[in-house]
Write a protein that holds these residues in place. Structure first.
Motif, short mmCIF file in Angstrom:
data_model
loop_
_atom_site.label_atom_id
_atom_site.label_comp_id
_atom_site.label_asym_id
_atom_site.label_seq_id
_atom_site.Cartn_x
_atom_site.Cartn_y
_atom_site.Cartn_z
N MET A 82 11.76 1.02 6.38
CA MET A 82 11.24 -0.36 5.80
C MET A 82 9.92 -0.17 4.98
SD MET A 82 13.40 -2.42 6.72
CE MET A 82 12.73 -4.14 6.77
N PRO A 83 9.51 -0.96 4.29
CA PRO A 83 8.10 -0.71 3.60
C PRO A 83 7.07 -0.74 4.56
CG PRO A 83 9.41 -2.39 2.29
CD PRO A 83 10.23 -2.12 3.62
N MET A 84 6.15 -0.03 4.47
CA MET A 84 4.72 -0.01 5.25
C MET A 84 4.22 -1.42 5.19
SD MET A 84 3.20 3.72 4.67
CE MET A 84 2.10 3.40 6.22
N SER A 85 3.87 -1.92 6.42
CA SER A 85 3.07 -3.17 6.47
C SER A 85 2.56 -3.32 7.95
CB SER A 85 4.16 -4.24 6.24
OG SER A 85 5.00 -4.42 7.16
N GLU A 86 1.63 -4.25 8.06
CA GLU A 86 1.01 -4.50 9.49
C GLU A 86 2.26 -4.93 10.52
OE1 GLU A 86 -2.49 -7.28 11.76
OE2 GLU A 86 -2.10 -7.01 9.57
#
Length: 285
Positions: free
Chosen positions: A137-141
């Protein structure tokens, strides 16, 4: 096992800027080619795999770091599997050092690792699949929070597996504890009233062919006290005998007990008894 692509070019670029990586391997050499690179870059690895035919295709779950990656012991062990590689700075606020203290099994050797039951295998396989999907998945908090929850879930299940292992093999661990205490007492020369060697957790674990953390955990399980606790009590007991039965100075007693410095004996004695060796001698006159 879990199906993911193996892209060395991406992996090399990834290690420069990312804190985690997930991949599978179909043979031992494939595992070593990538695992050593991560270990050298100071990543930690949790490996979930199937052992080779010599180990009857059993499923295992192992933890490696740059402090413990015994290549010669591992060779011939894995048939196929998957791994989650991550650095200690995996997520803000996540302290791997604290996790190492909390989950002692992370410091066990490969010989002390456990074989997963069929139910445990399915459970760990599901968690690894969730980790695999999330790393894509896209990097995020939010991704960081999810991954840390999966990692904690994985470690908690490993903790439960080892706790059950301790219960299932309690008689074996009691025998190891007995051997530990026996080895400890062999270090004392009863005729000359001195120690051949100063007891240490490292020394005794080597004699018993196990890791220091494993020996401590076994002792805690079987005697309610750590191995280090028994070592310290053994040393203080001998010191008390020499203080009571001889006119030797504290420095002379420390030398007979193989301490490099008398202060080291004094510190340990005060820690265990709350009084100094000299005060103890005075108290029993």
């Amino acid at each position: 096992m879990i199906n993911t692509g193996n892209n060395n070019e991406f992996q090399n670029a990834f290690s420069a800027s990312f804190s985690y990586y997930f991949d599978n391997f179909g043979n031992e050499e494939q595992f070593f080619d990538s695992a050593k690179r991560w270990i050298d870059d100071k990543y930690f690895l949790i490996v979930f795999g199937c052992s080779n035919k010599d180990h009857r295709g059993q499923h295992i779950l192992l933890f490696f770091s740059n402090q413990y990656f015994p290549v010669q012991e591992i060779r011939g062990y894995f048939k196929e599997g998957a791994y989650f590689a991550f650095r200690s700075d995996l997520f803000t606020g996540y302290s791997l050092r604290n996790k190492l203290k909390e989950f002692g099994f992370l410091e066990y050797s490969i010989q002390e690792s456990m074989i997963l039951s069929n139910n445990d295998y399915r459970l760990i396989k599901n968690i690894f699949e969730l980790i695999d999907l999330e790393t894509k998945m896209p990097m995020s908090e939010t991704q960081s929070k999810i991954l840390i929850s999966y990692l904690d879930l994985l470690l908690q299940h490993m903790q439960r597996f080892y706790q059950q292992l301790m219960e299932d093999k309690l008689n074996e661990f009691r025998a190891l504890q007995k051997d530990f205490m026996s080895e400890l007492h062999t270090l004392f020369d009863s005729k000359r009233k001195c120690l051949f060697l100063l007891p240490s957790l490292t020394l005794l674990s080597r004699k018993l062919n196990c890791t220091t953390r494993f020996l401590n955990d076994v002792s805690l399980k079987t005697s309610k006290n750590t191995a280090q606790y028994h070592i310290d009590n053994f040393i203080v007991k001998i010191a008390k005998e020499l203080l009571a039965e001889t006119d030797l100075s504290v420095a002379e007693i420390a030398k007979k007990m193989q301490f490099d410095q008398p202060q080291s004996l004094t510190r340990l004695f005060k820690k265990k008894t709350r009084i100094s060796p000299l005060d103890y001698r005075i108290s029993i006159i």
